[in-house]
Motif scaffolding. Structure first.
Motif, PDB file in Angstrom:
ATOM      1  N   LEU A   1       1.319  -6.445   0.654  1.00 49.14           N
ATOM      2  CA  LEU A   1       1.746  -6.782  -0.697  1.00 49.14           C
ATOM      3  C   LEU A   1       0.816  -6.039  -1.654  1.00 49.14           C
ATOM      4  CD1 LEU A   1       3.328  -8.454  -2.776  1.00 49.14           C
ATOM      5  CD2 LEU A   1       1.804 -10.353  -2.322  1.00 49.14           C
ATOM      6  N   ALA A   2       1.393  -5.132  -2.413  1.00 50.99           N
ATOM      7  CA  ALA A   2       0.582  -4.365  -3.354  1.00 50.99           C
ATOM      8  C   ALA A   2       0.345  -5.193  -4.618  1.00 50.99           C
ATOM      9  CB  ALA A   2       1.303  -3.070  -3.705  1.00 50.99           C
ATOM     10  N   GLY A   3      -0.749  -4.913  -5.300  1.00 54.90           N
ATOM     11  CA  GLY A   3      -1.078  -5.641  -6.520  1.00 54.90           C
ATOM     12  C   GLY A   3       0.022  -5.494  -7.557  1.00 54.90           C
ATOM     13  N   LYS A   4       0.313  -6.580  -8.244  1.00 55.00           N
ATOM     14  CA  LYS A   4       1.316  -6.629  -9.323  1.00 55.00           C
ATOM     15  C   LYS A   4       2.716  -6.202  -8.877  1.00 55.00           C
ATOM     16  CE  LYS A   4      -2.351  -5.622 -12.536  1.00 55.00           C
ATOM     17  NZ  LYS A   4      -2.913  -4.695 -13.481  1.00 55.00           N
TER      18      LYS A   4
ATOM     19  N   MET B   1       5.323   3.221  -6.095  1.00 56.81           N
ATOM     20  CA  MET B   1       4.324   2.532  -5.255  1.00 56.81           C
ATOM     21  C   MET B   1       2.939   3.104  -5.545  1.00 56.81           C
ATOM     22  SD  MET B   1       6.276   0.439  -3.780  1.00 56.81           S
ATOM     23  CE  MET B   1       7.411   0.528  -5.143  1.00 56.81           C
ATOM     24  N   THR B   2       2.441   2.824  -6.710  1.00 56.62           N
ATOM     25  CA  THR B   2       1.170   3.409  -7.115  1.00 56.62           C
ATOM     26  C   THR B   2      -0.007   2.717  -6.444  1.00 56.62           C
ATOM     27  OG1 THR B   2       1.320   1.976  -9.024  1.00 56.62           O
ATOM     28  CG2 THR B   2       1.879   4.279  -9.356  1.00 56.62           C
ATOM     29  N   ASN B   3       0.126   1.415  -6.159  1.00 62.57           N
ATOM     30  CA  ASN B   3      -1.006   0.653  -5.651  1.00 62.57           C
ATOM     31  C   ASN B   3      -1.065   0.573  -4.133  1.00 62.57           C
ATOM     32  OD1 ASN B   3      -2.324   0.059  -7.969  1.00 62.57           O
ATOM     33  ND2 ASN B   3      -1.172  -1.817  -8.372  1.00 62.57           N
ATOM     34  N   GLN B   4      -0.314   1.416  -3.488  1.00 62.75           N
ATOM     35  CA  GLN B   4      -0.189   1.232  -2.048  1.00 62.75           C
ATOM     36  C   GLN B   4      -1.482   1.402  -1.281  1.00 62.75           C
ATOM     37  OE1 GLN B   4       3.142   2.791   0.190  1.00 62.75           O
ATOM     38  NE2 GLN B   4       3.405   0.594   0.276  1.00 62.75           N
ATOM     39  N   GLU B   5      -2.439   2.145  -1.850  1.00 63.38           N
ATOM     40  CA  GLU B   5      -3.698   2.325  -1.134  1.00 63.38           C
ATOM     41  C   GLU B   5      -4.522   1.037  -1.133  1.00 63.38           C
ATOM     42  OE1 GLU B   5      -3.250   4.419  -4.062  1.00 63.38           O
ATOM     43  OE2 GLU B   5      -1.833   5.531  -2.827  1.00 63.38           O
ATOM     44  N   ASN B   6      -4.365   0.240  -2.179  1.00 64.79           N
ATOM     45  CA  ASN B   6      -5.155  -0.979  -2.302  1.00 64.79           C
ATOM     46  C   ASN B   6      -4.280  -2.224  -2.320  1.00 64.79           C
ATOM     47  OD1 ASN B   6      -7.854  -0.342  -2.267  1.00 64.79           O
ATOM     48  ND2 ASN B   6      -7.823   0.340  -4.422  1.00 64.79           N
ATOM     49  N   PRO B   7      -3.749  -2.604  -1.176  1.00 66.23           N
ATOM     50  CA  PRO B   7      -2.906  -3.793  -1.170  1.00 66.23           C
ATOM     51  C   PRO B   7      -3.748  -5.050  -1.410  1.00 66.23           C
ATOM     52  CG  PRO B   7      -3.252  -3.044   1.052  1.00 66.23           C
ATOM     53  CD  PRO B   7      -3.900  -2.039   0.152  1.00 66.23           C
ATOM     54  N   ILE B   8      -3.203  -5.995  -2.158  1.00 60.81           N
ATOM     55  CA  ILE B   8      -3.924  -7.234  -2.435  1.00 60.81           C
ATOM     56  C   ILE B   8      -3.875  -8.148  -1.222  1.00 60.81           C
ATOM     57  CG2 ILE B   8      -1.922  -8.379  -3.513  1.00 60.81           C
ATOM     58  CD1 ILE B   8      -3.967  -9.483  -5.582  1.00 60.81           C
ATOM     59  N   LEU B   9      -2.790  -8.013  -0.444  1.00 58.84           N
ATOM     60  CA  LEU B   9      -2.640  -8.870   0.733  1.00 58.84           C
ATOM     61  C   LEU B   9      -2.088  -8.038   1.880  1.00 58.84           C
ATOM     62  CD1 LEU B   9      -2.579 -12.113   1.431  1.00 58.84           C
ATOM     63  CD2 LEU B   9      -0.139 -11.706   1.425  1.00 58.84           C
ATOM     64  N   GLN B  10      -2.747  -8.174   3.015  1.00 62.97           N
ATOM     65  CA  GLN B  10      -2.239  -7.482   4.199  1.00 62.97           C
ATOM     66  C   GLN B  10      -1.947  -8.506   5.278  1.00 62.97           C
ATOM     67  OE1 GLN B  10      -5.781  -4.902   4.244  1.00 62.97           O
ATOM     68  NE2 GLN B  10      -4.398  -3.371   5.100  1.00 62.97           N
ATOM     69  N   VAL B  11      -0.765  -8.409   5.834  1.00 61.49           N
ATOM     70  CA  VAL B  11      -0.411  -9.261   6.963  1.00 61.49           C
ATOM     71  C   VAL B  11      -0.359  -8.352   8.177  1.00 61.49           C
ATOM     72  CG1 VAL B  11       1.372 -10.747   7.940  1.00 61.49           C
ATOM     73  CG2 VAL B  11       0.880 -10.832   5.496  1.00 61.49           C
ATOM     74  N   ASN B  12      -1.283  -8.565   9.124  1.00 59.16           N
ATOM     75  CA  ASN B  12      -1.418  -7.653  10.246  1.00 59.16           C
ATOM     76  C   ASN B  12      -0.904  -8.278  11.540  1.00 59.16           C
ATOM     77  OD1 ASN B  12      -2.660  -5.784   8.533  1.00 59.16           O
ATOM     78  ND2 ASN B  12      -4.650  -6.753   8.877  1.00 59.16           N
ATOM     79  N   SER B  13       0.219  -7.821  11.971  1.00 62.67           N
ATOM     80  CA  SER B  13       0.867  -8.209  13.240  1.00 62.67           C
ATOM     81  C   SER B  13       0.609  -9.654  13.636  1.00 62.67           C
ATOM     82  CB  SER B  13       0.468  -7.267  14.378  1.00 62.67           C
ATOM     83  OG  SER B  13      -0.913  -7.285  14.576  1.00 62.67           O
ATOM     84  N   ILE B  14       1.107 -10.571  12.821  1.00 64.25           N
ATOM     85  CA  ILE B  14       0.913 -11.977  13.167  1.00 64.25           C
ATOM     86  C   ILE B  14       2.009 -12.458  14.110  1.00 64.25           C
ATOM     87  CG2 ILE B  14      -0.482 -12.755  11.206  1.00 64.25           C
ATOM     88  CD1 ILE B  14       2.102 -13.756   9.917  1.00 64.25           C
ATOM     89  N   TYR B  15       1.563 -13.311  15.038  1.00 67.63           N
ATOM     90  CA  TYR B  15       2.448 -14.009  15.960  1.00 67.63           C
ATOM     91  C   TYR B  15       2.256 -15.501  15.710  1.00 67.63           C
ATOM     92  CZ  TYR B  15       3.026  -9.808  18.838  1.00 67.63           C
ATOM     93  OH  TYR B  15       3.328  -8.557  19.293  1.00 67.63           O
TER      94      TYR B  15
ATOM     95  N   THR C   1      -0.944 -17.677  15.614  1.00 65.31           N
ATOM     96  CA  THR C   1      -1.427 -17.682  16.998  1.00 65.31           C
ATOM     97  C   THR C   1      -2.328 -16.470  17.236  1.00 65.31           C
ATOM     98  OG1 THR C   1       0.678 -18.678  17.552  1.00 65.31           O
ATOM     99  CG2 THR C   1      -0.685 -17.965  19.376  1.00 65.31           C
ATOM    100  N   THR C   2      -1.852 -15.306  16.834  1.00 66.06           N
ATOM    101  CA  THR C   2      -2.728 -14.135  16.788  1.00 66.06           C
ATOM    102  C   THR C   2      -2.384 -13.344  15.534  1.00 66.06           C
ATOM    103  OG1 THR C   2      -1.173 -12.776  18.026  1.00 66.06           O
ATOM    104  CG2 THR C   2      -2.895 -13.858  19.304  1.00 66.06           C
ATOM    105  N   GLY C   3      -3.216 -12.349  15.242  1.00 62.23           N
ATOM    106  CA  GLY C   3      -2.980 -11.548  14.051  1.00 62.23           C
ATOM    107  C   GLY C   3      -3.917 -11.975  12.949  1.00 62.23           C
ATOM    108  N   SER C   4      -3.915 -11.244  11.856  1.00 68.63           N
ATOM    109  CA  SER C   4      -4.850 -11.567  10.780  1.00 68.63           C
ATOM    110  C   SER C   4      -4.197 -11.378   9.419  1.00 68.63           C
ATOM    111  CB  SER C   4      -6.093 -10.684  10.890  1.00 68.63           C
ATOM    112  OG  SER C   4      -5.717  -9.344  10.683  1.00 68.63           O
ATOM    113  N   ILE C   5      -4.717 -12.094   8.462  1.00 67.44           N
ATOM    114  CA  ILE C   5      -4.284 -11.968   7.078  1.00 67.44           C
ATOM    115  C   ILE C   5      -5.505 -11.561   6.259  1.00 67.44           C
ATOM    116  CG2 ILE C   5      -2.899 -13.073   5.284  1.00 67.44           C
ATOM    117  CD1 ILE C   5      -1.662 -13.929   7.734  1.00 67.44           C
ATOM    118  N   VAL C   6      -5.324 -10.572   5.425  1.00 67.70           N
ATOM    119  CA  VAL C   6      -6.451 -10.053   4.657  1.00 67.70           C
ATOM    120  C   VAL C   6      -6.120 -10.139   3.181  1.00 67.70           C
ATOM    121  CG1 VAL C   6      -7.901  -8.046   4.228  1.00 67.70           C
ATOM    122  CG2 VAL C   6      -7.055  -8.495   6.538  1.00 67.70           C
ATOM    123  N   PHE C   7      -7.002 -10.815   2.436  1.00 67.99           N
ATOM    124  CA  PHE C   7      -6.811 -10.911   0.998  1.00 67.99           C
ATOM    125  C   PHE C   7      -7.950 -10.158   0.316  1.00 67.99           C
ATOM    126  CE2 PHE C   7      -8.010 -13.158  -2.932  1.00 67.99           C
ATOM    127  CZ  PHE C   7      -6.870 -12.910  -3.682  1.00 67.99           C
TER     128      PHE C   7
END
Lengths: 276, 293
Positions: free
Chosen positions: A41-44, A1-15, A71-77
């Motif tokens: 989701l880490a890159g590659k 898990m080398t890329n874990q510091e820089n995830p390409i996509l983060q799904v944050n507590s979505i409802y 409904t709530t939560g955020s997605i970060v790309f």
């Protein structure tokens, strides 16, 4: 898990709640499709989301594609939270970067449109390429890359088999050079030998286009072959998450153990074929 | 058994080039070819024969009243001595003009209304309630009221019937569009960043146009029938201009003495509507996706 510091996509507590309105206030009901789902989701990398039908896997995929709003939560790309982007802003910044391949290859293509035109159209929408011939060249390249012949470019979807069509769908998704490809049960409808071919193709393409995959499936035997990390969804909740080794070697919940137990005993020869 | 036939049906589709496949399907459908051919024949006859033959359908001639069919008057003459054959052809021209105009106007408006009603559910809800309201009136009643307020002319008839038939076309187009909206290819286009114009006019339209053409041919036939009924009760195409409806009206008092005045316009009307419906049925088979896929 080398890329874990820089995830390409983060799904944050979505409802995600689906509200069905009844005739009276009593008749109304709320269905919690997703509850507090978070993962990165880490890159590659390939992240596999597994679970039985109705567990909210596809809803998660659709929310990440911004086809539905949580409904709530955020997605970060790539550091941008696009959950509340307007349609035009989504088009500008997100749409081309996250592509999805659906389960049913027939329904995902316009039956009255030649497959070549469908791929050219994807390029037109994303404003890639300068002229029609330019785009047609790109489409031909991509069609050949996924293992079809350039002669088949004028054919219509009903003239292909399911496996060929899924290749067309993959070609259309990849021709716009996305960074994330969401595969929503994309190989589940294909028979086993074709499934293996398409999975091998996906592995090759991942290297070539430096893609990150979100692999949504109910089929754990496929997951072992393709995924880096696994998230197990049950009734809208992420019950377990970890690397392939952790999930397969040391499952922590009964549900995961049940899922693992439901994998049909693999024929040792076929297993080697797939791993090769 | 059904699977075997499906396979043989699909075989030519493999070699067939896509752009020509509709045309090939039309050629291989007898009812479309016969219906379309006969319709074309009727239309040409109604337009060209009176023009080329320099025929007069208006001058009355008291010395040639109610003559039975003969070489000079193949369909006899009417109660004021006009040649029935000429008037049947002129009436056909009027009926077909009304039918085609109504089909074109209501077809185009209904198509746009149906497409957007399906794509934007809120606007669609409003549009469909308006359509329901229009459909609550019988076509002929609406047309009579319309003509009562705007005057009796061919143009009024066309406008009134166009308004009446818009909801029929719109409903068919709307339901076909909604079926397509649920297909994943629309989701794929949204996900690629496509706008509504491309989704509707470059993708969904391709799948809706077949159902639309079929519905428009039926509107064509219906419009001719309603126009005849309106002319029969004196609210349609104004006299002395010939129409099949008002010819039947003229003939009703002579039905026992001069059968030709009733039979020829009646047969012409029935035949034309039959031919159009045959054509429409054939097209429906041609566009049936189950047959083509």
């Amino acid at each position: 898990m080398t890329n874990q510091e820089n995830p390409i996509l983060q799904v944050n507590s979505i409802y995600k709640d689906f509200i069905s309105r009844g005739l009276t206030r009593k008749g109304a009901s709320v269905f919690h499709a997703l509850q507090n789902v978070s993962f990165e989701l880490a890159g590659k990398q390939t992240y596999a989301l597994v679970g039985e039908s109705g567990s909210g896997k596809s809803t998660t995929g659709r929310i990440i594609c911004a086809l539905e709003k949580p409904t709530t939560g955020s997605i970060v790309f790539e550091g941008n939270n696009y959950t509340d982007y307007s349609p035009s802003l989504l088009r500008e910044r997100i749409r081309g970067n996250i592509q999805m391949v659906f389960q049913d290859p027939f329904s995902a293509l316009n039956p009255r449109k030649a497959v070549g035109n469908a791929i050219v159209e994807a390029l037109e929408i994303q404003k890639i390429g300068d002229s029609r011939s330019d785009r047609l060249d790109m489409a031909v390249d991509m069609i050949e890359r996924v293992g079809l012949s350039s002669k088949q470019i004028d054919r219509f979807p009903h003239q292909f088999s399911g496996g060929q069509l899924q290749r067309v769908n993959i070609a259309r998704a990849l021709v716009v050079r996305p960074k994330i490809l969401i595969l929503d049960e994309s190989v589940s409808a294909l028979d086993v030998s074709v499934q293996a071919q398409v999975l091998n193709l996906l592995q090759d393409l991942k290297e070539e286009f430096s893609l990150s995959y979100l692999f949504i499936t109910h089929d754990l035997s496929v997951v072992r072959f393709i995924a880096d990390r696994i998230g197990v969804l049950r009734k809208g909740e992420l019950v377990e998450e970890g690397t392939v080794e952790q999930i397969f070697g040391n499952p922590r919940t009964d549900y995961t153990r049940n899922l693992l137990g439901s994998i049909p005993l693999p024929d040792p020869r076929r297993h080697q074929l797939m791993a090769a | 058994m059904t699977e075997a036939t499906a396979v043989t049906h699909n075989k030519p589709a493999k070699t067939r080039r896509g752009s020509n496949s509709w045309w090939n399907a039309v050629l291989s459908s007898p009812s479309t070819m016969i219906g379309g051919g006969l319709l074309l024949l009727i239309a040409l006859a109604c337009v060209l024969v009176p023009w080329l033959g320099n025929m007069d359908g208006y001058t009355t001639n008291t010395s040639a009243m109610l003559l039975s069919p003969s070489a000079g008057h193949p369909m006899g003459t009417d109660n004021v001595g006009r040649d029935t054959f000429t008037r049947v052809l002129l009436g056909g021209k009027a009926s077909l003009t009304v039918g085609i105009s109504v089909a074109a106007i209501s077809g185009v408006i209904g198509f746009v209304v149906g497409l957007y009603a399906a794509y934007y559910p809120k606007i669609g809800y409003l549009l469909m309630r308006i359509c329901d309201g229009l459909m609550a009136f019988p076509a002929i009643l609406f047309a009579i009221v319309f003509i009562g307020s705007f005057g009796q002319s061919t143009r009024s008839v066309v406008l009134a019937l166009s308004i009446v038939f818009v909801p029929m076309v719109a409903r068919v187009v709307r339901s076909a569009t909604m079926t397509n909206m649920n297909e994943n290819y629309v989701q794929v286009l949204v996900n690629l960043g496509s706008g509504s114009f491309r989704i509707l006019w470059k993708n969904i339209v391709l799948n809706v146009i077949g159902a639309w053409i079929v519905e428009v041919t039926f509107v064509f036939a219906d419009a001719i029938l309603v126009e005849a009924a309106m002319s029969f009760i004196g609210a349609g195409i104004p006299q002395p201009q010939a129409s099949w409806g008002n010819m039947l009206y003229d003939s009703r008092t002579y039905i026992y003495s001069a059968w030709w005045m009733t039979v020829f316009p009646g047969v012409a009307l029935a035949l034309t509507v039959f031919v159009i419906n045959m054509f429409g049925d054939g097209l429906r088979e041609v566009f049936d996706p189950k047959r083509r896929r």
